[in-house]
Scaffold this motif. Sequence first.
Motif, PDB file in Angstrom:
ATOM      1  N   ILE A  85       0.737  -0.993   0.009  1.00 30.64           N
ATOM      2  CA  ILE A  85      -0.188  -0.249  -0.240  1.00 30.64           C
ATOM      3  C   ILE A  85       0.869   1.341  -0.003  1.00 30.64           C
ATOM      4  O   ILE A  85       0.492   1.876  -0.522  1.00 30.64           O
ATOM      5  N   LEU A  86       1.895   1.415   0.912  1.00 31.52           N
ATOM      6  CA  LEU A  86       2.831   2.324   0.709  1.00 31.52           C
ATOM      7  C   LEU A  86       3.532   2.568  -0.063  1.00 31.52           C
ATOM      8  O   LEU A  86       4.025   3.820  -1.021  1.00 31.52           O
ATOM      9  N   LYS A  87       3.816   1.757  -1.332  1.00 31.16           N
ATOM     10  CA  LYS A  87       4.594   1.646  -2.218  1.00 31.16           C
ATOM     11  C   LYS A  87       3.977   1.933  -3.096  1.00 31.16           C
ATOM     12  O   LYS A  87       4.213   3.044  -4.201  1.00 31.16           O
ATOM     13  N   GLN A  88       2.498   1.946  -3.450  1.00 32.74           N
ATOM     14  CA  GLN A  88       1.650   2.410  -3.689  1.00 32.74           C
ATOM     15  C   GLN A  88       0.940   4.071  -4.291  1.00 32.74           C
ATOM     16  O   GLN A  88       1.247   4.645  -5.329  1.00 32.74           O
ATOM     17  N   LEU A  89       1.724   4.175  -2.837  1.00 26.98           N
ATOM     18  CA  LEU A  89       0.782   6.052  -2.410  1.00 26.98           C
ATOM     19  C   LEU A  89       1.984   6.884  -3.796  1.00 26.98           C
ATOM     20  O   LEU A  89       2.957   6.740  -3.592  1.00 26.98           O
ATOM     21  N   GLN A  90       1.238   7.703  -4.715  1.00 25.93           N
ATOM     22  CA  GLN A  90       2.099   8.180  -5.216  1.00 25.93           C
ATOM     23  C   GLN A  90       1.223   9.902  -5.627  1.00 25.93           C
ATOM     24  O   GLN A  90       0.280   9.932  -5.721  1.00 25.93           O
ATOM     25  N   HIS A  91       2.465  10.773  -4.727  1.00 22.69           N
ATOM     26  CA  HIS A  91       2.121  12.359  -4.485  1.00 22.69           C
ATOM     27  C   HIS A  91       2.725  13.023  -4.500  1.00 22.69           C
ATOM     28  O   HIS A  91       4.450  12.549  -4.150  1.00 22.69           O
ATOM     29  N   PRO A  92       3.065  13.984  -5.786  1.00 23.11           N
ATOM     30  CA  PRO A  92       4.404  15.077  -5.515  1.00 23.11           C
ATOM     31  C   PRO A  92       5.331  15.503  -4.385  1.00 23.11           C
ATOM     32  O   PRO A  92       5.923  15.280  -4.340  1.00 23.11           O
ATOM     33  N   CYS A  93       4.396  15.440  -3.305  1.00 20.56           N
ATOM     34  CA  CYS A  93       4.250  15.893  -1.676  1.00 20.56           C
ATOM     35  C   CYS A  93       4.705  15.299  -0.726  1.00 20.56           C
ATOM     36  O   CYS A  93       4.835  15.590   0.300  1.00 20.56           O
ATOM     37  N   ILE A  94       4.636  14.106  -1.433  1.00 21.38           N
ATOM     38  CA  ILE A  94       4.821  12.658  -0.555  1.00 21.38           C
ATOM     39  C   ILE A  94       6.314  12.051  -0.877  1.00 21.38           C
ATOM     40  O   ILE A  94       6.525  11.160  -1.970  1.00 21.38           O
ATOM     41  N   ILE A  95       6.792  11.881   0.518  1.00 23.74           N
ATOM     42  CA  ILE A  95       8.450  11.199  -0.097  1.00 23.74           C
ATOM     43  C   ILE A  95       7.495   9.793  -0.216  1.00 23.74           C
ATOM     44  O   ILE A  95       6.732   8.877  -0.113  1.00 23.74           O
ATOM     45  N   THR A 315      10.022  14.835 -13.938  1.00 25.12           N
ATOM     46  CA  THR A 315      11.227  14.617 -13.477  1.00 25.12           C
ATOM     47  C   THR A 315      11.340  12.171 -13.035  1.00 25.12           C
ATOM     48  O   THR A 315      11.743  12.248 -13.844  1.00 25.12           O
ATOM     49  N   ARG A 316      10.208  12.709 -12.597  1.00 21.11           N
ATOM     50  CA  ARG A 316       9.418  11.464 -11.679  1.00 21.11           C
ATOM     51  C   ARG A 316       9.855  10.550 -12.985  1.00 21.11           C
ATOM     52  O   ARG A 316      10.537   9.080 -13.475  1.00 21.11           O
ATOM     53  N   ASP A 317       9.134  10.839 -14.338  1.00 21.74           N
ATOM     54  CA  ASP A 317       8.823   9.694 -15.507  1.00 21.74           C
ATOM     55  C   ASP A 317      10.241  10.245 -16.950  1.00 21.74           C
ATOM     56  O   ASP A 317      10.441   9.144 -16.537  1.00 21.74           O
ATOM     57  N   ALA A 318      10.863  11.378 -16.716  1.00 22.05           N
ATOM     58  CA  ALA A 318      11.786  10.687 -17.173  1.00 22.05           C
ATOM     59  C   ALA A 318      12.305  10.091 -16.954  1.00 22.05           C
ATOM     60  O   ALA A 318      13.345   8.970 -17.154  1.00 22.05           O
ATOM     61  N   THR A 319      13.168  10.054 -15.373  1.00 19.70           N
ATOM     62  CA  THR A 319      13.401   9.400 -14.937  1.00 19.70           C
ATOM     63  C   THR A 319      13.394   7.904 -15.304  1.00 19.70           C
ATOM     64  O   THR A 319      14.227   6.680 -15.164  1.00 19.70           O
ATOM     65  N   ALA A 320      12.458   7.383 -14.918  1.00 21.19           N
ATOM     66  CA  ALA A 320      10.967   6.079 -14.906  1.00 21.19           C
ATOM     67  C   ALA A 320      11.949   5.530 -16.833  1.00 21.19           C
ATOM     68  O   ALA A 320      12.388   4.597 -17.318  1.00 21.19           O
TER      69      ALA A 320
END
Length: 395
Positions: A85-95, A315-320
């Motif tokens: 569950i934690l790994k699936q959380l995706q938000h720019p303001c959350i680590i 940036t995250r998408d580009a890294t992926a």
Amino acid sequence: MFVSAKSTSSSVHSDVADKYLVSKLLGKGACGDVFLVFLEADFSRQFAMKIVDKKSFTSTIIAPSATTSGVLRSSANDVLSEVNILKQLQHPCIIHVHEVFDYPDRLYLVLERAIGGELFDRVVKKDGLDEFTAKLYFYQMLLAIEYLHSKNVVHRDLKPENILLASEADMTLIKVTDFGLSKLVGEQSLMKTLCGTPNYLAPEIIKTSGMGHYNSKVDSWSLGVILFIMLAAYPPFSDDYNDMPLVEQIKKARFSFADHAWKSVSKEAKNLISKMIVVNAAKRFNCTQALRHNWLKDEVMVKQVEELMKKDIDTRDATAKKPSSEDVNASVMQNISHESEADLLNNTVQLKNSCKENADLTVGNVSEKDIVWKLEEDSSESCSGAKKAKVDKLN
């Protein structure tokens, strides 16, 4: 200095040590130490690894229950479910939680790294934030916690030390960290530990030592305290206030806006704080209500946040989509010839520079002057091979 993970004081388990190279201690917290680590297979990828010693929670648990044990939930499947569950959380303001290793004695959380440090340190350094910057950060906190609540995750330990900054610039994304930790170490155990330092905890948690009934509005209280501190550079509740014990201050929401610190702060900001630091949880603002408050109806601020969030996502998408290190290394080697000694020397420099670019170790607080590169004398050595021997020292 880079060291083998197996030789750190934390005695990192072999599976973790085989995958990550531990660099240095970034900080210590109530729930564990945080280390800067690099992926062994690709030095361009750096993370923060939080190591939680489960033994530290053993003595604080009262008794096992259907969902919690002395240290962790009794079922390994339950732990795995929470990790997913934690790994699936995706938000720019959350680590972002990159990976989790679970062992009987320790929990390893491999997290996205925020190079701007803790909000606490930023507030101390600047002796409080200007109102626009505080508003920009607080708006992001509300978005992040509202998102967590929508996923049925209550943070429970919001404080300036758990709000990280993505960069050293004033106009930066914030990153909420340590969310959902109670799901992994056991809620009762964590709550008993946190109640030892209650400055940011809601009164309903303190009154029952974390064992009573409460809802997501405990996070709203903590956010109100954080906003107070950002604007005033001192806490609303403290042991330093001798006229009333700290716990009683919190239970009664006894705080004030002293003129010397608040005379230049808007009435709207103070009003929002007064709507969030409320003893009766039923009357306390939740995140959605706070986001609708007049103080946050600032088009310039909202646009700034939207731009920062979009940049983070891009940036995250580009890294992926970034080419693998093997592809980059092969391309580099194809373009290097060895027709003369001069070419050989030149090619060695090219290889060194290419490896440095690929490793990208100058990101954030890791400066180029702190890095000693080692290359094999044979310039035909691939970048991936050179990486494993290239770093000797990192302060």
